[in-house]
Design an enzyme around this catalytic site. Sequence first.
Site, PDB file in Angstrom:
ATOM      1  N   GLY A 133      33.983  46.223  32.373  1.00 45.38           N
ATOM      2  CA  GLY A 133      33.028  45.136  32.533  1.00 45.38           C
ATOM      3  C   GLY A 133      33.554  43.842  31.954  1.00 45.38           C
ATOM      4  O   GLY A 133      34.672  43.780  31.431  1.00 45.38           O
ATOM      5  N   ALA A 137      38.144  40.642  24.520  1.00 45.38           N
ATOM      6  CA  ALA A 137      38.226  41.139  23.144  1.00 45.38           C
ATOM      7  C   ALA A 137      37.882  40.062  22.130  1.00 45.38           C
ATOM      8  O   ALA A 137      37.220  40.328  21.117  1.00 45.38           O
ATOM      9  CB  ALA A 137      39.632  41.678  22.879  1.00 45.38           C
ATOM     10  N   LYS A 188      39.838  42.577  40.565  1.00 39.89           N
ATOM     11  CA  LYS A 188      39.485  41.256  40.017  1.00 39.89           C
ATOM     12  C   LYS A 188      40.662  40.635  39.267  1.00 39.89           C
ATOM     13  O   LYS A 188      40.758  39.405  39.172  1.00 39.89           O
ATOM     14  CB  LYS A 188      38.237  41.354  39.136  1.00 39.89           C
ATOM     15  CG  LYS A 188      38.359  42.248  37.905  1.00 39.89           C
ATOM     16  CD  LYS A 188      38.883  41.535  36.687  1.00 39.89           C
ATOM     17  CE  LYS A 188      39.107  42.504  35.539  1.00 39.89           C
ATOM     18  NZ  LYS A 188      39.717  41.855  34.366  1.00 39.89           N
ATOM     19  N   ARG A 252      44.263  36.557  30.424  1.00 35.35           N
ATOM     20  CA  ARG A 252      45.724  36.557  30.581  1.00 35.35           C
ATOM     21  C   ARG A 252      46.115  36.341  32.043  1.00 35.35           C
ATOM     22  O   ARG A 252      47.105  35.669  32.345  1.00 35.35           O
ATOM     23  CB  ARG A 252      46.307  37.887  30.112  1.00 35.35           C
ATOM     24  CG  ARG A 252      45.998  38.254  28.686  1.00 35.35           C
ATOM     25  CD  ARG A 252      46.519  39.659  28.412  1.00 35.35           C
ATOM     26  NE  ARG A 252      45.927  40.232  27.226  1.00 35.35           N
ATOM     27  CZ  ARG A 252      46.085  41.496  26.871  1.00 35.35           C
ATOM     28  NH1 ARG A 252      46.824  42.293  27.628  1.00 35.35           N
ATOM     29  NH2 ARG A 252      45.524  41.966  25.775  1.00 35.35           N
ATOM     30  N   VAL A 276      50.515  42.014  28.339  1.00 43.92           N
ATOM     31  CA  VAL A 276      50.488  42.581  29.685  1.00 43.92           C
ATOM     32  C   VAL A 276      49.527  41.797  30.576  1.00 43.92           C
ATOM     33  O   VAL A 276      48.388  41.526  30.199  1.00 43.92           O
ATOM     34  CB  VAL A 276      50.072  44.067  29.642  1.00 43.92           C
ATOM     35  CG1 VAL A 276      49.878  44.609  31.051  1.00 43.92           C
ATOM     36  CG2 VAL A 276      51.131  44.881  28.904  1.00 43.92           C
ATOM     37  N   GLU A 278      47.856  42.517  33.867  1.00 43.47           N
ATOM     38  CA  GLU A 278      47.636  43.636  34.782  1.00 43.47           C
ATOM     39  C   GLU A 278      47.616  43.204  36.248  1.00 43.47           C
ATOM     40  O   GLU A 278      47.943  43.983  37.140  1.00 43.47           O
ATOM     41  CB  GLU A 278      46.316  44.342  34.446  1.00 43.47           C
ATOM     42  CG  GLU A 278      46.332  45.149  33.152  1.00 43.47           C
ATOM     43  CD  GLU A 278      47.005  46.506  33.301  1.00 43.47           C
ATOM     44  OE1 GLU A 278      47.647  46.744  34.341  1.00 43.47           O
ATOM     45  OE2 GLU A 278      46.893  47.316  32.363  1.00 43.47           O
TER      46      GLU A 278
END
Length: 330
Positions: A133, A137, A188, A252, A276, A278
Amino acid sequence: MSKITFLGGGSFGSALAVLLAEKNNVVNIYDRDKNVVNEINIKKTNEKYMKDFAIPKGVTAFNSIEEAIDGADYIVLSVPSHVIRSMCIAIKGKIPRDIPIISIAKGIEEDTDKRLSVVIEEELDNPVVVLSGPSHAEEVVMRIPTTIVSTSKEMKFAADVQDLFMTPYFRVYTNDDIIGVEVGGAVKNVIALAAGVIDGLGYGDNTKAALLTRGMKEISRVGIALGGRAETFYGLTGMGDLIVTCTSMHSRNRRAGLLIGKGMSLEDALKEVGMVVEGVKACRAFYQLKERIGISMPITDGLYKGLFEGKNAKSIVDELMNRDKKSELF
């Protein structure tokens, strides 16, 4: 009180570890980086992934997987998508089969196009729960109100994980559409990379609105084709996650896209982000997947050509804008 082990000391895993420790749980973190482990245990910080925030005393870090998982009631896979299978192999045969495995990564396995819960099930006999969701962080650790979804093939375990993570600032819903939840969270990231590119090119709000809306169409199109339910993609793990990832300074994927849109190479952009991204692997995986199953994903197609074939970003936008006319609901 439960004992939870996080396999991976990255930013989101660390934020959730703090949340659970503050609920008086015992929390272990495994990380292969000895510097991260020592910093968590000695300084009670994790500056590499979670700057300027303290780690509670209830969190202990380990360099040994065996020590970290010993006696755990739950195991959280908090590693990037491309490491999920190898991490499962590393703990295979070392944990009881009734311990739930919680996946918090958002992606698919690049070489196989498999959802991460499927990868986990292929390697382990444990129940699998996916937690996904709109949840950066940086905001979770600041106790900024956040909502997220817990899903599983066995909804008893999804409900258990809902109870485990629920706090006054971290609200967890359940959803029994594990396919839709995972696909939404993975695609997404691709759209967020594209959102960063158009920001880097200097386009405005109109363009961003178009990208998010048509990106939502791509998410739902591939998700439904893979067996997800349409309504899931207009919930937290589809639309919600898309909005936060495409617009946030914390993203990111958006940041990498922004750098690429400003003219930086993919390699240099990834180095600059330093963690990373993704969406890069997801872009390649979903490009291959859409070719295999025969669906239209023009944004993904354009991004793939920009990232991996060296096509000019502005020319890709021009091509998208000059495609054959059609109904919006196509």
